[in-house]
Design a protein around this motif. Structure first.
Motif, short mmCIF file in Angstrom:
data_model
loop_
_atom_site.label_atom_id
_atom_site.label_comp_id
_atom_site.label_asym_id
_atom_site.label_seq_id
_atom_site.Cartn_x
_atom_site.Cartn_y
_atom_site.Cartn_z
N ALA A 1 4.18 -3.86 3.32
CA ALA A 1 2.86 -3.51 3.86
C ALA A 1 1.80 -3.79 2.80
CB ALA A 1 2.81 -2.03 4.26
N PRO A 2 0.57 -4.15 3.24
CA PRO A 2 -0.51 -4.35 2.28
C PRO A 2 -1.00 -3.02 1.72
CG PRO A 2 -1.31 -4.64 4.52
CD PRO A 2 0.17 -4.46 4.62
N VAL A 3 -1.29 -3.01 0.41
CA VAL A 3 -1.83 -1.83 -0.24
C VAL A 3 -2.59 -2.28 -1.49
CG1 VAL A 3 0.33 -1.41 -1.50
CG2 VAL A 3 -1.31 0.46 -1.21
N ASN A 4 -3.83 -1.81 -1.62
CA ASN A 4 -4.62 -2.06 -2.82
C ASN A 4 -4.70 -3.54 -3.18
OD1 ASN A 4 -6.27 -1.25 -4.95
ND2 ASN A 4 -4.54 -1.01 -6.37
N GLY A 5 -4.86 -4.40 -2.18
CA GLY A 5 -5.04 -5.82 -2.45
C GLY A 5 -3.78 -6.57 -2.79
N THR A 6 -2.62 -6.02 -2.44
CA THR A 6 -1.33 -6.68 -2.66
C THR A 6 -0.41 -6.36 -1.48
OG1 THR A 6 -0.44 -4.78 -3.87
CG2 THR A 6 -1.48 -6.51 -5.19
N LEU A 7 0.72 -7.06 -1.42
CA LEU A 7 1.79 -6.71 -0.49
C LEU A 7 2.92 -6.08 -1.29
CD1 LEU A 7 2.01 -9.92 1.77
CD2 LEU A 7 0.93 -7.73 2.34
N ARG B 1 -13.29 -7.19 2.34
CA ARG B 1 -14.38 -6.64 3.15
C ARG B 1 -13.85 -5.91 4.38
NH1 ARG B 1 -12.13 -9.07 7.35
NH2 ARG B 1 -11.95 -11.32 7.14
N ARG B 2 -14.78 -5.34 5.15
CA ARG B 2 -14.43 -4.62 6.35
C ARG B 2 -13.53 -5.47 7.24
NH1 ARG B 2 -17.80 -0.07 5.95
NH2 ARG B 2 -18.59 -1.22 4.16
N GLY B 3 -12.50 -4.84 7.82
CA GLY B 3 -11.62 -5.55 8.73
C GLY B 3 -10.31 -5.98 8.12
N MET B 4 -9.91 -5.37 7.01
CA MET B 4 -8.66 -5.74 6.37
C MET B 4 -7.70 -4.55 6.32
SD MET B 4 -9.62 -8.28 3.26
CE MET B 4 -10.53 -9.79 3.56
N PRO B 5 -6.44 -4.76 6.72
CA PRO B 5 -5.46 -3.67 6.65
C PRO B 5 -5.11 -3.34 5.21
CG PRO B 5 -4.40 -5.73 7.29
CD PRO B 5 -5.88 -5.99 7.28
N GLY B 6 -4.61 -2.12 5.03
CA GLY B 6 -4.25 -1.66 3.70
C GLY B 6 -5.20 -0.64 3.13
N PHE B 7 -6.31 -0.40 3.84
CA PHE B 7 -7.32 0.56 3.38
C PHE B 7 -7.62 1.62 4.44
CE2 PHE B 7 -8.04 -3.53 1.35
CZ PHE B 7 -8.01 -3.19 0.00
N GLY B 8 -6.75 1.73 5.43
CA GLY B 8 -6.93 2.72 6.48
C GLY B 8 -7.44 2.10 7.77
N THR B 9 -7.16 2.79 8.88
CA THR B 9 -7.51 2.28 10.20
C THR B 9 -9.01 2.12 10.38
OG1 THR B 9 -5.53 3.31 11.15
CG2 THR B 9 -7.29 2.72 12.67
N GLU B 10 -9.80 3.07 9.90
CA GLU B 10 -11.25 2.98 10.09
C GLU B 10 -11.81 1.73 9.44
OE1 GLU B 10 -15.35 5.55 9.18
OE2 GLU B 10 -13.40 6.27 8.46
N ILE C 1 -0.86 2.50 6.24
CA ILE C 1 0.31 1.62 6.34
C ILE C 1 0.23 0.76 7.60
CG2 ILE C 1 2.80 1.56 6.78
CD1 ILE C 1 2.22 2.10 3.90
N HIS C 2 0.26 -0.55 7.39
CA HIS C 2 0.35 -1.53 8.47
C HIS C 2 1.55 -2.42 8.13
CE1 HIS C 2 -1.21 -4.37 11.57
NE2 HIS C 2 -0.64 -5.27 10.80
N VAL C 3 2.65 -2.24 8.84
CA VAL C 3 3.91 -2.88 8.47
C VAL C 3 3.88 -4.37 8.82
CG1 VAL C 3 6.41 -2.87 8.78
CG2 VAL C 3 5.13 -0.70 8.82
#
Length: 473
Positions: A128-134, A282-291, A110-112
């Motif tokens: 929050a972004p999740v699975n390629g959507t807000l 790709r790498r560097g996008m919120p919604g898929f976890g902090t790592e 979760i990135h609000v």
């Protein structure tokens, strides 16, 4: 000191307490080099009776923004932990003046983006972004309910909930859009979860425009991770035909790739010109976890570039993709990505378009207005030879690999872009010209990092598609 904060602050940077006595505002009370390197904004409470001010968030060293009170006088705001990192995980914090609670820390994904107190003041709605959507969520205020925070997702589907407008009786009014449709207002029934369109401003216009099909795919990356890729197909798509295909490179770098509707990078418009669009999260996008979100920082030329290639390679296996007509496009970090791909694509692409992209890391470090960003993303300065992380970062500058460039490229640059200043586009264009590569430089003198005027937007669109017609179709 400034409130609203520069350059993007607005009326979300200050709010009156319901007691009518205290004003809470956001400010970064630093100066000079310290100001340039820091993201440490704080919430300050001004007492209108005594004239005294106190710092409410002194212990936190990252962003503290968007203060809002509920009817009970409890304060909520958005917070990031680390100083200098503008894309840290953003959480909702609540305080009753004595105790602070992080309501969203338990969900690493979760990135609000934004929030609104409920009318009762015992819960908060947020996006929050999740699975390629807000999507829209709700979390209980642990200070009121005296229980642990519980996060509930209220919406789901291939669309973005881009704003929370208001709460009514048993419903929310929200803004919603997707890749086919610009923003309209919807009523969300809180009891059933049903969404009903509330406004129809664009119906007449869209009745004349065919929809495109959007599809989620998951692609295995070179380090064996699963990456979401949006694929957008032209109207009337025929799998028996072959289509030119564009790899879209998102900016940010830590910006979510969702079902957004852009008036510039408009996937519906692109696909309607006969292109398939491949848009990887790709790498560097919120919604898929902090790592996942942090694996772009300090490694711009590393795994993230391989992610792009994995995405286009996977979709290009389809018989309806014309492998001889592939292009790559993007702006900002996406523009950098295009410059980087130009030296690494090994003949995959026939054309490139880069808008306000970072070309030379050293000159970027010395001219950008967002010093904290460059310092964090590169891991430090380029002259510290003992800083192995920074040395690796600067070694990945696209300007170091010009000898491998051999593909036509359109470079677009805003004359008032202080984020990625003009010399970035100029250097890239000059290098392409000196190498004898078919190249064009579109200079828009009165635009910044975006294209904001309608007239310039028309020029941008015409030049964008003119270049693709020349080099890809």
């Amino acid at each position: 000191f400034d409130c609203p904060t520069k350059p993007f602050g607005g009326d979300e940077d200050f709010v009156w307490n319901p007691d009518g006595r205290h004003l809470v505002y956001v400010a970064k009370k630093k100066a000079g080099t310290e100001y340039a390197l820091s993201t440490n904004t704080d919430l300050y409470e001004y007492d209108a009776l005594t004239g005294k001010t106190r710092n409410l968030t002194e212990s936190n060293k990252g962003y503290d923004v968007s203060p809002a009170f509920n009817s009970k006088g409890q304060l909520a705001w958005l917070q990031m932990k680390r100083d200098g990192y503008e894309a840290d995980k953003q959480d909702i914090i609540v305080s009753d003046g004595k105790t602070q609670v992080n309501l969203t820390a338990q969900r690493d994904d979760i990135h609000v983006e934004s929030f609104l107190w409920s009318r009762r003041g015992d819960s908060i709605y947020f996006i929050a972004p999740v699975n390629g959507t807000l999507q829209l969520f709700r979390v209980n205020d642990a200070l009121v309910t005296k229980t642990s925070p519980v996060i509930t997702q209220l919406t789901t589907g291939d669309f973005d909930v881009s704003a929370i407008v208001a709460e009514t009786e048993n419903a929310l009014i929200v803004a919603r859009n997707d890749m086919n449709r610009a923003t309209e207002l919807y009523q969300l029934k809180l009891t059933s979860g049903k969404m009903v369109q509330f406004t129809h401003v664009n119906d007449a216009a869209y009745a004349k425009i065919k929809k495109v099909k959007t599809e989620r795919r998951f692609v295995t990356t070179t380090d064996n991770k699963q990456m979401l890729v949006w694929v957008v197909y032209p109207p009337g798509f025929d799998p028996a035909k072959k289509y030119p295909t564009l790899l879209y490179c998102q900016g940010g770098p830590q910006s979510p790739l969702t079902q957004s509707y852009s008036f510039r990078w408009n996937f519906q418009l692109m696909a309607s010109q006969g292109y398939i669009i491949v848009a990887p999260a790709r790498r560097g996008m919120p919604g898929f976890g902090t790592e996942w979100n942090e694996q772009v920082s300090k490694d711009w030329g590393g795994q993230v570039i391989q992610d792009y290639l994995s995405a286009i390679d996977a979709v290009a296996k389809e018989p309806f993709v014309d492998k001889g007509r592939l292009g790559a496009i993007g702006a900002s970090f996406g523009g950098f990505s295009v410059f980087a791909l130009a030296s690494q694509h090994e003949g995959r692409f026939k054309t490139f378009i880069s808008h306000d992209g970072v070309f030379d890391f050293k000159s970027m470090y010395g001219t950008t207005d967002e010093m904290f960003f460059e310092n964090w993303e590169k891991g430090g300065n380029y002259w510290d030879k003992n800083n192995a992380v920074a040395q690796r970062s600067f070694s990945q500058s696209p300007s170091n690999f010009i000898e491998k460039w051999n593909t036509p490229i359109l470079i677009i640059q805003g004359g008032r872009d202080y984020r990625v200043p003009i010399e970035q586009g100029q250097q890239a264009f000059q290098a392409a010209q000196l190498k004898g590569i078919k190249s064009r430089f579109l200079y828009i003198p009165d635009e910044n990092h975006w294209v904001l005027s309608a007239q310039n937007a028309l020029v941008w669109q015409r030049e964008f598609y003119k270049w693709l017609d020349e080099t890809l179709k």
